[in-house]
Structure formats: C-alpha cells, structure tokens
Design a protein around this motif. Structure first.
Motif, PDB file in Angstrom:
ATOM      1  N   SER A 122      -0.829  -0.888  -4.144  1.00 23.84           N
ATOM      2  CA  SER A 122       0.043  -0.378  -4.718  1.00 23.84           C
ATOM      3  C   SER A 122       0.854  -2.303  -5.711  1.00 23.84           C
ATOM      4  O   SER A 122       0.878  -3.343  -5.115  1.00 23.84           O
ATOM      5  CB  SER A 122       0.962   0.258  -4.230  1.00 23.84           C
TER       6      SER A 122
ATOM      7  N   GLY B  33      -3.364  11.056   1.542  1.00 26.84           N
ATOM      8  CA  GLY B  33      -3.765  10.686   3.321  1.00 26.84           C
ATOM      9  C   GLY B  33      -3.942   9.397   3.935  1.00 26.84           C
ATOM     10  O   GLY B  33      -4.893   9.298   4.628  1.00 26.84           O
ATOM     11  N   GLN B  34      -4.039   8.665   3.013  1.00 26.59           N
ATOM     12  CA  GLN B  34      -5.408   7.611   2.901  1.00 26.59           C
ATOM     13  C   GLN B  34      -4.186   6.213   2.144  1.00 26.59           C
ATOM     14  O   GLN B  34      -3.499   6.379   1.583  1.00 26.59           O
ATOM     15  CB  GLN B  34      -6.438   7.499   2.296  1.00 26.59           C
ATOM     16  N   PRO B  35      -4.360   4.637   2.831  1.00 21.76           N
ATOM     17  CA  PRO B  35      -3.442   3.606   2.004  1.00 21.76           C
ATOM     18  C   PRO B  35      -4.241   3.206   0.906  1.00 21.76           C
ATOM     19  O   PRO B  35      -5.374   3.418   0.820  1.00 21.76           O
ATOM     20  CB  PRO B  35      -3.312   3.053   3.300  1.00 21.76           C
ATOM     21  N   HIS B  36      -3.476   3.022  -0.317  1.00 21.71           N
ATOM     22  CA  HIS B  36      -3.959   2.664  -1.735  1.00 21.71           C
ATOM     23  C   HIS B  36      -3.244   1.337  -1.878  1.00 21.71           C
ATOM     24  O   HIS B  36      -1.997   1.625  -2.371  1.00 21.71           O
ATOM     25  CB  HIS B  36      -3.860   3.415  -2.381  1.00 21.71           C
TER      26      HIS B  36
ATOM     27  N   ALA C 110       1.160  -1.132   0.039  1.00 21.82           N
ATOM     28  CA  ALA C 110       0.070  -0.361   0.337  1.00 21.82           C
ATOM     29  C   ALA C 110       0.679   1.489   0.318  1.00 21.82           C
ATOM     30  O   ALA C 110       2.056   1.723   0.990  1.00 21.82           O
ATOM     31  CB  ALA C 110      -1.276  -0.313   1.662  1.00 21.82           C
ATOM     32  N   LEU C 111       0.326   2.172  -0.317  1.00 21.32           N
ATOM     33  CA  LEU C 111       0.788   3.101  -0.927  1.00 21.32           C
ATOM     34  C   LEU C 111       0.317   4.439  -0.136  1.00 21.32           C
ATOM     35  O   LEU C 111      -0.752   4.806  -0.343  1.00 21.32           O
ATOM     36  CB  LEU C 111       1.202   3.673  -2.464  1.00 21.32           C
ATOM     37  N   PRO C 112       0.818   5.472   0.807  1.00 22.22           N
ATOM     38  CA  PRO C 112      -0.263   6.863   1.686  1.00 22.22           C
ATOM     39  C   PRO C 112       0.440   7.892  -0.067  1.00 22.22           C
ATOM     40  O   PRO C 112       1.056   8.427   0.409  1.00 22.22           O
ATOM     41  CB  PRO C 112       0.499   6.895   2.578  1.00 22.22           C
ATOM     42  N   LEU C 113      -1.902   7.686  -0.550  1.00 22.03           N
ATOM     43  CA  LEU C 113      -1.751   8.847  -0.931  1.00 22.03           C
ATOM     44  C   LEU C 113      -2.629   9.593  -0.898  1.00 22.03           C
ATOM     45  O   LEU C 113      -3.739   8.838  -0.310  1.00 22.03           O
ATOM     46  CB  LEU C 113      -2.026   8.855  -2.191  1.00 22.03           C
TER      47      LEU C 113
ATOM     48  N   THR D 214      -0.428   2.294  -8.716  1.00 21.05           N
ATOM     49  CA  THR D 214      -1.659   2.127  -7.446  1.00 21.05           C
ATOM     50  C   THR D 214      -2.697   2.843  -8.902  1.00 21.05           C
ATOM     51  O   THR D 214      -2.883   3.120  -9.594  1.00 21.05           O
ATOM     52  CB  THR D 214      -0.632   3.047  -6.893  1.00 21.05           C
TER      53      THR D 214
ATOM     54  N   VAL E 288      -6.328   5.832  -7.268  1.00 17.96           N
ATOM     55  CA  VAL E 288      -6.826   6.023  -6.048  1.00 17.96           C
ATOM     56  C   VAL E 288      -7.993   6.702  -6.372  1.00 17.96           C
ATOM     57  O   VAL E 288      -8.126   6.471  -7.722  1.00 17.96           O
ATOM     58  CB  VAL E 288      -6.000   7.532  -5.390  1.00 17.96           C
TER      59      VAL E 288
END
Length: 324
Positions: free
Chosen positions: A115, A110-113, A105-108, A137, A139
């Motif tokens: 990836s 303000g939320q994890p998404h 997961a990548l934090p983008l 990833t 969003v």
C-alpha cells in the motif's frame, strides 16, 4: 486535440487497462430495485449509502461519497506492486507530485497487501493541517486477477481515512458494489438509456456501458451518464447526484475553474446545468453536467468538449443537452 482529450481521459480516470481480464461473464444487474441512496446490491448498501457512482471504464469505477472518492480498477496481468504504482500515477495526475508518501501494507481479505499512504499538508515542510489524504493498495481476489483500490479524502481527513479502509474491506473481496462485472466482455452494445438507444459516432470508443452507466469517448469530446431508480419525491436527490458528480469531475481535473449555473435542457426537460472549464495541453476544455428526474428514473449526464466550441453539443453527447 487528441493530446488534450487524452489528458482529460486520464484525469477522469477513464483509461482502459492495457491487459484485460479473463473473468466469468455475468448478466448486468438491472437498475430496477436500487435504493434511493444509490444503485447498490443489498450487502453494499449499508456501506455505500449516499455514494454516487461515476463511470470510468469497462474495468473501473469511481464512487463519490461526500468529500471522499474511492475507486476500484481490475488490472489482470500486473503484480500487486505494479498496480500500486499505477494507482500512484493516478493520484499524482490528480493532486500533483508534491505529496508526503509512506509505503507499507494493509491487511485486507486476511492478508497483508502492498500500500501507499499519501497526504498533502500545509505549513513549513508539510507540518500543518492536511487538506488531502488517502491510500492506494492492490489485492488478488483470485489467481492472476489483481484489483487496484484507491481513495482520496478532502474533508475531515482523519475520519475519512478510516472510511476508506471500511470501503476497501468490501471492495477487496466483493468487487463492484453495483454488482456488474467489470470486464470489456460485459459491455452492453449498443449503449442505451432505459428509454432509448444511444448513437455511437464513427471513430469513437465505447469505454463503458452497463445497465446504469456508460462513457463514449471521441477525439474531441467525451459523454458519460449514469441512471438510478427510484427517484425520491422532489429535486433534492437528483441535485445531490449532480453536485457530487461534478465535485468529483472537478477534483480529477487539476486547475479546473469555478462552476457556473446555466439554464439548459437535459433529455428535453428544463433544468439547471453546471458548467466549468479546465486546462489541457491542447487547449482548455469545458464540461457540462446536469441531472433530471425522467418519469421516476434519475439521470446524471456530463459532456466535455473544447472550450472554444459554443453550440451545438458534439454528436457523441447524443442530444442529451441543449441550451435554453
């Protein structure tokens, strides 16, 4: 031949999404006022300085930033996980399936998404230096609106991956750094260069068309273009635009041959074009690309056609190219 063109379209990242977005329609951002480094809106210029855009489709963009290529693709109707899988297929079409992959997961925004990180390394079991790496990833900037993000790095992979994340942070929340809305409803018709209208041959598809970029896709040929203003004095900026665009086109076409320099005309101006061939299921294709300064406007154009064809160039290429 249609199969060959389809393969080229996938490789160039020009597939239209199966589902189309319902998004607010905004007027296209005029190309006038863009910086010499690229046609980006004010808040994007510090990050995208030196990057070169390539038109993909009405819903997607690719930017070549040196040895790094980053893209965004609006994919409404998909989940974030489905968009990541779609991006994974795009990476495999470009790099092949022999990749080391890790999901996370990548934090983008303000939320994890969800990836996918991937790399292609040499040595036994991929334990050597990595020649290629990147991320995919997705969003959801607004309800029902999923945006796929991807990045492929070929030079200085470790530093490049950090740059990918910086660019993702912008793209995740602000979208297209050129300011144009990526939606079929925002296509400009008929397509045009700043100084003339372009012809759409019967049976061809207008895959992209904005104030500064576009793509016409036909059964046996594809024509794409991008423009920017102002042009810096001398030829260096136009040549960089041309060379980086060709790097991206070749990287997106597995098995592409070496680049040849050819004398040519682009929009009636004598210049030097780059030409290369690439394999496709229905037969090899050839790609011609060139760039010129036309009265302060920079133009990059590319025309793909069957390798077996000599001249003239296809009608879809609108007479932009001519041999000399």
């Amino acid at each position: 031949m249609r199969m060959a063109l389809a393969a080229v379209g996938v490789a160039l990242g020009a597939l239209l999404g199966a589902c189309q977005a319902t998004v607010p329609v905004a007027p296209a951002v005029p190309a006038v006022g863009a910086t010499p480094a690229g046609p980006f809106v004010d808040d994007a210029r510090p990050l995208f300085d030196g990057c070169v855009p390539l038109p993909d489709s009405a819903t997607s963009r690719t930017y070549r930033c040196g040895g790094l290529a980053v893209w965004l693709h609006e994919q409404p109707g998909l989940s974030e996980a489905q968009a990541v899988e779609s991006g994974r297929a795009r990476v495999h079409a470009r790099l092949g399936p022999v990749l080391t992959e890790a999901r996370g997961a990548l934090p983008l925004a303000g939320q994890p998404h969800p990836s996918l990180r991937f790399e292609q390394c040499s040595g036994a079991n991929g334990g050597g230096p990595c020649e290629v790496g990147g991320y995919v990833t997705a969003v959801t900037p607004s309800a029902g609106h999923v945006r796929q993000l991807g990045c492929v790095v070929r030079d200085n992979v470790r530093a490049g991956l950090g740059r990918c994340l910086e660019l993702f942070a912008y793209l995740a929340t602000r979208g297209n750094p050129e300011g144009d809305v990526l939606s079929p409803s925002s296509l400009i018709t008929p397509p045009r260069l700043p100084w003339r209208l372009l012809f759409m041959p019967e049976g061809c598809e207008l895959a992209d068309s904005t104030t500064r970029a576009g793509r016409i896709r036909c059964a046996a040929s594809t024509f794409s273009w991008s423009v920017f203003e102002p042009v810096q004095p001398g030829a260096a900026q136009v040549e960089r635009w041309r060379d980086r665009s060709v790097e991206e086109l070749r990287d997106a076409l597995p098995g592409a041959g070496p680049v040849e320099m050819r004398d040519c005309y682009v929009e009636g101006l004598a210049t030097r074009c780059l030409r290369f061939t690439a394999p496709a299921p229905g037969g090899d294709v050839q790609v011609w690309a060139g760039g010129v300064d036309r009265k302060g406007w920079g133009l990059f154009a590319a025309c793909s056609l069957p390798a077996s064809v000599s001249f003239p160039f296809p009608t879809a290429c609108n007479g932009v190219f001519a041999p000399r």
